[in-house]
Write a protein that holds these residues in place. Structure first.
Motif, short mmCIF file in Angstrom:
data_model
loop_
_atom_site.label_atom_id
_atom_site.label_comp_id
_atom_site.label_asym_id
_atom_site.label_seq_id
_atom_site.Cartn_x
_atom_site.Cartn_y
_atom_site.Cartn_z
N PRO A 26 0.88 -1.21 -0.17
CA PRO A 26 -0.04 0.01 -0.03
C PRO A 26 0.89 1.24 -0.06
O PRO A 26 1.98 1.30 0.34
N SER A 58 -0.18 4.19 1.03
CA SER A 58 -0.57 5.14 2.44
C SER A 58 -1.64 4.48 2.96
O SER A 58 -2.42 3.62 2.64
N ARG A 59 -1.80 4.85 4.27
CA ARG A 59 -2.73 4.32 4.95
C ARG A 59 -4.10 5.00 4.71
O ARG A 59 -5.45 4.53 5.07
N SER A 60 -4.20 6.03 4.18
CA SER A 60 -5.32 7.10 3.76
C SER A 60 -5.93 6.69 2.61
O SER A 60 -6.98 7.39 2.21
N SER A 61 -5.39 5.97 1.86
CA SER A 61 -6.00 5.40 0.49
C SER A 61 -5.85 4.04 0.29
O SER A 61 -5.06 3.41 0.79
N LYS A 62 -6.69 3.82 -0.90
CA LYS A 62 -6.56 2.25 -1.47
C LYS A 62 -5.54 2.14 -2.36
O LYS A 62 -5.31 0.94 -2.85
N GLN A 77 -2.24 1.20 -4.44
CA GLN A 77 -1.43 -0.05 -4.18
C GLN A 77 -0.27 0.03 -5.44
O GLN A 77 -0.49 0.57 -6.49
#
Length: 121
Positions: free
Chosen positions: A19, A21-25, A27
């Motif tokens: 991934p 970032s943690r704030s988006s999907k 990849q």
């Protein structure tokens, strides 16, 4: 790159997904490689291909198709560098368990009959 007196180039290839970032999907699925038998390039990883999307690629065949076609061509025909012909050996493929399951289209490590070495159902 220095190959000294070798007639072949050994290539290690790695597949992975991560991934961004943690704030988006979002990849990122790179195909990376390095040359195993070069004295100067063991620490130089280079990209072979990169996929980016909101999920992993839908089909692993589509994800690795261009790589497989190029690898077959290089394995069959070799490569000419500075008036010298080299045989190409893809001798190592490295994946974590989720990437291996995706590439080989097998069950994940926690599923029944998920081991690629066992013959027991």
């Amino acid at each position: 790159m220095t190959f000294y007196d070798v007639d072949f180039i050994q290539i290690a290839v790695g597949f992975d997904g991560l991934p961004l970032s943690r704030s988006s999907k979002s990849q990122f699925w790179p195909i990376l490689a390095y040359i195993r038998n070069s004295f100067n390039s063991k620490d130089k990883v280079f990209p072979i291909g990169v996929y980016h999307g909101d999920a992993k690629p839908k089909d692993s065949d589509d994800f690795i198709l261009d790589f497989v076609n190029e690898a077959v061509n290089l394995s069959t025909n070799g490569l000419d560098i500075s008036d010298k012909h080299f045989k190409i050996l893809f001798d190592l493929f490295c994946c974590d368990v989720p990437a291996k399951s995706f590439i080989l289209k097998i069950k994940g490590h926690s599923g029944f009959s998920s081991c690629t070495r066992c013959l027991i159902d």
